[in-house]
Design a protein around this motif. Structure first.
Motif, PDB file in Angstrom:
ATOM      1  N   THR A   6       0.852  -1.183   0.000  1.00 25.18           N
ATOM      2  CA  THR A   6       0.000   0.000   0.000  1.00 25.18           C
ATOM      3  C   THR A   6       0.883   1.226   0.000  1.00 25.18           C
ATOM      4  O   THR A   6       1.904   1.272   0.684  1.00 25.18           O
ATOM      5  CB  THR A   6      -0.883  -0.002   1.244  1.00 25.18           C
ATOM      6  N   PRO A   7       0.532   2.239  -0.803  1.00 24.32           N
ATOM      7  CA  PRO A   7       1.408   3.404  -0.985  1.00 24.32           C
ATOM      8  C   PRO A   7       1.664   4.161   0.305  1.00 24.32           C
ATOM      9  O   PRO A   7       0.839   4.163   1.203  1.00 24.32           O
ATOM     10  CB  PRO A   7       0.652   4.286  -1.969  1.00 24.32           C
ATOM     11  N   THR A  13      -1.069   7.198  -5.993  1.00 21.94           N
ATOM     12  CA  THR A  13      -1.435   5.941  -6.646  1.00 21.94           C
ATOM     13  C   THR A  13      -1.821   6.244  -8.088  1.00 21.94           C
ATOM     14  O   THR A  13      -2.056   7.395  -8.466  1.00 21.94           O
ATOM     15  CB  THR A  13      -2.633   5.308  -5.941  1.00 21.94           C
ATOM     16  N   GLN A  14      -1.942   5.177  -8.853  1.00 11.51           N
ATOM     17  CA  GLN A  14      -2.303   5.357 -10.256  1.00 11.51           C
ATOM     18  C   GLN A  14      -3.685   5.997 -10.362  1.00 11.51           C
ATOM     19  O   GLN A  14      -3.926   6.842 -11.228  1.00 11.51           O
ATOM     20  CB  GLN A  14      -2.290   4.012 -10.970  1.00 11.51           C
ATOM     21  N   SER A  15      -4.575   5.598  -9.471  1.00  7.43           N
ATOM     22  CA  SER A  15      -5.925   6.159  -9.532  1.00  7.43           C
ATOM     23  C   SER A  15      -5.903   7.655  -9.213  1.00  7.43           C
ATOM     24  O   SER A  15      -6.643   8.435  -9.812  1.00  7.43           O
ATOM     25  CB  SER A  15      -6.863   5.418  -8.598  1.00  7.43           C
ATOM     26  N   MET A  16      -5.044   8.054  -8.297  1.00 11.27           N
ATOM     27  CA  MET A  16      -4.945   9.492  -7.997  1.00 11.27           C
ATOM     28  C   MET A  16      -4.406  10.241  -9.191  1.00 11.27           C
ATOM     29  O   MET A  16      -4.844  11.353  -9.497  1.00 11.27           O
ATOM     30  CB  MET A  16      -4.000   9.698  -6.808  1.00 11.27           C
ATOM     31  N   ILE A  18      -4.761   9.422 -12.290  1.00  4.14           N
ATOM     32  CA  ILE A  18      -5.839   9.500 -13.286  1.00  4.14           C
ATOM     33  C   ILE A  18      -6.771  10.652 -12.911  1.00  4.14           C
ATOM     34  O   ILE A  18      -7.186  11.454 -13.749  1.00  4.14           O
ATOM     35  CB  ILE A  18      -6.633   8.172 -13.345  1.00  4.14           C
ATOM     36  N   PHE A  19      -7.095  10.716 -11.634  1.00  2.00           N
ATOM     37  CA  PHE A  19      -8.026  11.741 -11.167  1.00  2.00           C
ATOM     38  C   PHE A  19      -7.471  13.140 -11.414  1.00  2.00           C
ATOM     39  O   PHE A  19      -8.182  14.031 -11.891  1.00  2.00           O
ATOM     40  CB  PHE A  19      -8.280  11.523  -9.667  1.00  2.00           C
ATOM     41  N   LEU A  20      -6.191  13.326 -11.108  1.00  5.00           N
ATOM     42  CA  LEU A  20      -5.608  14.662 -11.210  1.00  5.00           C
ATOM     43  C   LEU A  20      -5.489  15.155 -12.649  1.00  5.00           C
ATOM     44  O   LEU A  20      -5.364  16.356 -12.896  1.00  5.00           O
ATOM     45  CB  LEU A  20      -4.232  14.681 -10.533  1.00  5.00           C
ATOM     46  N   ALA A  22      -7.821  14.963 -14.780  1.00  4.45           N
ATOM     47  CA  ALA A  22      -9.148  15.354 -15.278  1.00  4.45           C
ATOM     48  C   ALA A  22      -9.366  16.854 -15.130  1.00  4.45           C
ATOM     49  O   ALA A  22      -8.680  17.538 -14.371  1.00  4.45           O
ATOM     50  CB  ALA A  22     -10.223  14.594 -14.513  1.00  4.45           C
ATOM     51  N   LEU A  30     -17.021  14.724  -9.366  1.00  2.00           N
ATOM     52  CA  LEU A  30     -16.759  13.351  -8.924  1.00  2.00           C
ATOM     53  C   LEU A  30     -16.616  13.277  -7.406  1.00  2.00           C
ATOM     54  O   LEU A  30     -17.148  12.374  -6.752  1.00  2.00           O
ATOM     55  CB  LEU A  30     -15.489  12.850  -9.597  1.00  2.00           C
ATOM     56  N   ARG A  31     -15.899  14.245  -6.850  1.00  2.00           N
ATOM     57  CA  ARG A  31     -15.744  14.275  -5.381  1.00  2.00           C
ATOM     58  C   ARG A  31     -17.087  14.319  -4.698  1.00  2.00           C
ATOM     59  O   ARG A  31     -17.371  13.575  -3.759  1.00  2.00           O
ATOM     60  CB  ARG A  31     -14.954  15.516  -4.984  1.00  2.00           C
TER      61      ARG A  31
END
Lengths: 64, 686
Positions: A6-7, A13-16, A18-20, A22, A30-31
């Motif tokens: 876990t980071p 993370t990769q998902s973060m 991706i989010f940033l 956008a 989304l939030r």
């Protein structure tokens, strides 16, 4: 406790990542949608969730 | 979630008001409750589940679920409305303290065993409030889907490491890691009442041309979704077929008359699968080779012809240029040859020099000739190398195909032999297996066909989307609606990418965490836990061979799995998350009989890792499981923060029971006590 996969707190993370990438409006919508979903996630009845999501989108995409 | 106190009042065998205060120390995070079988361990476990989620979550081994109120309290009742059982749980969650109480009166118990829920929340400023929706509050703090992973009987958890548990395991993972939240959000955003509403608004207010394009796009999107749904369904059917085939294989292996044949078939099928994978890899290599070096293979004859032409030109003296034209031009300009003859215009000597010019070349020309020579040489070498590689791949591929053919023939022989057995049960199993294989292959073909369709559908969607965006609307309503649809589509697309990324990161992280615990709890060198794409947990040797799991191994594995989930969830809670709701939560674990069917060595190893399973651990242990090893481990690790024991009271005991005791830290504790009625007492050990 030993390190795990876990980071670490400052690692993105990769998902973060991706989010940033956008659009800021998309991030904001989304939030707010996830916050709304979190509150009703384990409920049996979730009648108002769709209305709430629609309102979130409308509030963040008003006419220019 | 950190447990503070459990108070039970007239709940089953616990008469009167009794309480357990849990250890909240970080370093001594284990609360042990010593209890013999039948004293109330299961009741205590179910007290947690009942107070949080009501009667639906009571465990299967909790008998007489409709009789929750203590029998003495019922006997002494003068007013059914004043006779009740109550369980109260106090815990902290993030920055608030939560008090959950569930009460059931005798009158209510005669109707159902739900009781009345009451929740109070005290915030960081000390203000106590009642949530608008008490049920929602509890369900959000302790989701029902994971309750059985936090409060469980150790003798029953081995089910999480069995073949059929992948659904519940997958659900627990998705719930605790936030994946379920993401999926729900995607589903809700895609819903007709959300996205559909904005699409309709756009369609109603856009030009006719645009509306038509929107309609076509929505049809294409629906087509894509339907195709993906069909693929998912087919994959589910394939998994079901494979699961059933595995069960049939096990049954055939258990039948002595055909066990060897089945084992041989299993081995051959493994080999066939490995060969297919190898062939696929070789085919990929072939494709890559042709992609990168195909020109040198195909152009072989062209290269040879070029070399011949160059050689001929060289032979004829045409290349490289023997005389540089710059040299000749300088001579003509100076009108004087190197032999000193005059080269005046019109003179025969000048004419002779001018005639050589046609054979002369410049430096650039000679450089080009050199480069061409070099290129032809390089192409030749590449061509040779590529041809050799091509030959090698084709040879290996041909060998593998031959081996695969032979293996498949052997498998077919076994299939025929099993199908012709005299034993009816074997024939039926083989027939069923055969049918399942045929079904599985049909679904694989279907999936292939469906996947072939997808790129074309996606292209249509992308093209239509571009056309829609290129058409500008005059009406503000239409412009706003278009923006809204775009925002929703972007959100959905992003969530899908996030879900994929999270899932891809999760399995190796969970596997690593399980193995961290597992390596400490199972005294077997080289054993590793592996999670496949369907969330099945297997134990494999270093050779890759799957280890047959006995109950003890499954229990240890399941315990490690639960502890790993909780640990990952805890660590995620520490990671600052931009996406609120993805961050994990800290959970405790409450275990009745954590050691289950483990042998003494595994028990000791599990006792060592127990404090690491969660931030807070509550373990209910009988003396037979505690004494003779686990006690020493707990003494060495100094992790027990609080200790209790349950004492059983009854009117009369005979024989050994009357004097039965256990010794904890030098204290002799009486486990049985004579009393005027049957009940259990919770006693703290100081």
């Amino acid at each position: 406790m030993p390190e795990s996969h876990t980071p670490r707190p400052n690692h993105r993370t990769q998902s973060m990542q991706i989010f940033l990438k956008a659009d800021p409006i998309v991030q904001k919508v989304l939030r707010e949608c996830l916050k709304e979903e979190r509150q009703v996630m384990n409920m049996i009845r979730r009648d108002s969730i769709h209305v709430n999501l629609v309102n979130i989108v409308k509030a963040n995409t008003k006419a220019k | 979630m950190i447990l503070e106190k459990l108070t039970i009042e007239n709940f089953r065998q616990f008469y009167g008001r009794q309480e357990i205060i849990f250890s909240g120390y970080k370093d001594r995070n284990v609360t042990v409750i010593h209890a013999e079988n039948g004293f109330g361990k299961t009741t205590l476990l179910n007290a947690f589940l009942w107070v949080l989620h009501g009667s639906k979550f009571l465990t299967g081994d909790f008998e007489q679920k409709d009789r929750l109120i203590n029998e003495k309290a019922v006997r002494d009742a003068s007013n059914p409305n004043n006779t009740f059982a109550k369980v109260e749980l106090i815990f902290t969650s993030e920055d608030k303290k939560v008090m959950v109480t569930r009460t059931i009166s005798l009158a209510q118990q005669n109707i159902n065993n739900e009781g009345e829920l009451s929740v109070r929340v005290k915030n960081s400023l000390g203000v106590i409030t009642r949530p608008d929706n008490e049920l929602q509050e509890i369900r959000s703090l302790v989701p029902p889907g994971i309750a059985n992973f936090l409060f469980f009987n150790g003798e029953n958890i081995d089910k999480y490491a069995t073949e059929g548990a992948s659904d519940s395991v997958s659900a627990a993972i998705r719930n605790m890691m936030g994946l379920e939240l993401i999926q729900r959000t995607i589903d809700d955003l895609e819903h007709q009442n959300v996205r559909g509403k904005f699409v309709k608004e756009l369609s109603d207010n856009a030009s006719e041309e645009k509306s038509d394009l929107i309609r076509q796009r929505e049809e294409a999107l629906a087509n894509k979704k339907s195709t993906l749904d069909q693929i998912t369904k087919a994959q589910g059917e394939i998994t079901a077929c494979e699961n059933e085939i595995r069960v049939i294989n096990a049954k055939l292996e258990a039948n002595l008359s055909v066990a060897n044949m089945q084992k041989q078939r299993t081995e051959l099928e493994s080999q066939a699968e490995a060969l297919r994978a190898k062939i696929e890899g070789l085919t990929d290599s072939l494709g890559k080779l042709i992609n990168e070096d195909g020109y040198s293979i195909v152009g072989g004859s062209l290269i040879a012809t070029s070399r011949q032409m160059m050689d001929q030109w060289r032979k004829d003296g045409q290349i490289p240029a023997q005389v540089l034209d710059t040299f000749l031009k300088d001579l003509l300009k100076s009108e004087k040859c190197i032999c000193q003859r005059d080269l005046k215009p019109g003179s025969p000597h000048r004419h002779a020099v001018e005639s050589i010019l046609q054979f002369a070349g410049d430096q650039l020309f000679n450089t080009a000739v050199g480069a061409l020579d070099q290129s032809i040489g390089h192409l030749d070498a590449s061509s040779d190398k590529a041809r050799a590689k091509l030959k090698e791949i084709r040879t290996q591929r041909a060998e593998s195909l031959t081996a695969l053919k032979r293996t498949n023939e052997q498998i077919e022989e076994i299939r025929q032999a099993l199908g012709n057995q005299n034993d009816n049960s074997v024939r039926e199993l083989e027939d069923r297996r055969n049918n399942l294989n045929i079904s599985r292959d049909e679904y694989l073909v279907l999936i292939g066909k469906l996947r072939e369709r997808l790129p074309q559908i996606e292209k249509i969607i992308v093209d239509l989307q571009k056309e829609i965006e290129d058409l500008t609307d005059d009406e503000e309503i239409a412009q706003t609606a278009q923006r809204q649809v775009k925002v929703i589509d972007d959100c959905i697309e992003m969530l899908k990418q996030i879900l994929t990324a999270e899932t891809a990161e999760l399995i190796p992280a969970l596997e690593a965490e399980i193995n961290r615990h597992f390596s400490q709890s199972i005294n077997q060198v080289g054993y590793q836990a592996k999670i496949d794409g369907n969330f099945r947990i297997n134990v494999v040797k270093s050779s890759g061979e799957v280890v047959a799991r006995n109950q003890a191994l499954r229990q240890a594995l399941s315990l490690c799995f639960i502890g790993s989930l909780i640990e990952l969830s805890r660590r995620r809670a520490e990671v600052p998350s931009i996406l609120q709701g993805l961050a994990g939560t800290v959970y405790p674990v409450v275990m009745d009989s954590p050691f289950g069917a483990m042998d003494i060595n595994t028990r000791k190893a599990t006792a060592r890792i127990m404090p690491e399973l969660a931030n807070q651990v509550v373990a209910m242990i009988s003396s037979s499981q505690y004494e003779g090893g686990v006690d020493e481990v707990f003494k060495q690790t100094h992790k027990i923060g609080k200790r209790y024991y349950l004492r059983y009271h009854n009117t009369q005991f005979t024989g050994e029971r009357a004097s039965r005791s256990m010794t904890i830290d030098g204290q002799n504790l009486q486990l049985f006590k004579e009393d005027t009625f049957e009940h259990t007492q919770i006693i703290e050990i100081s």
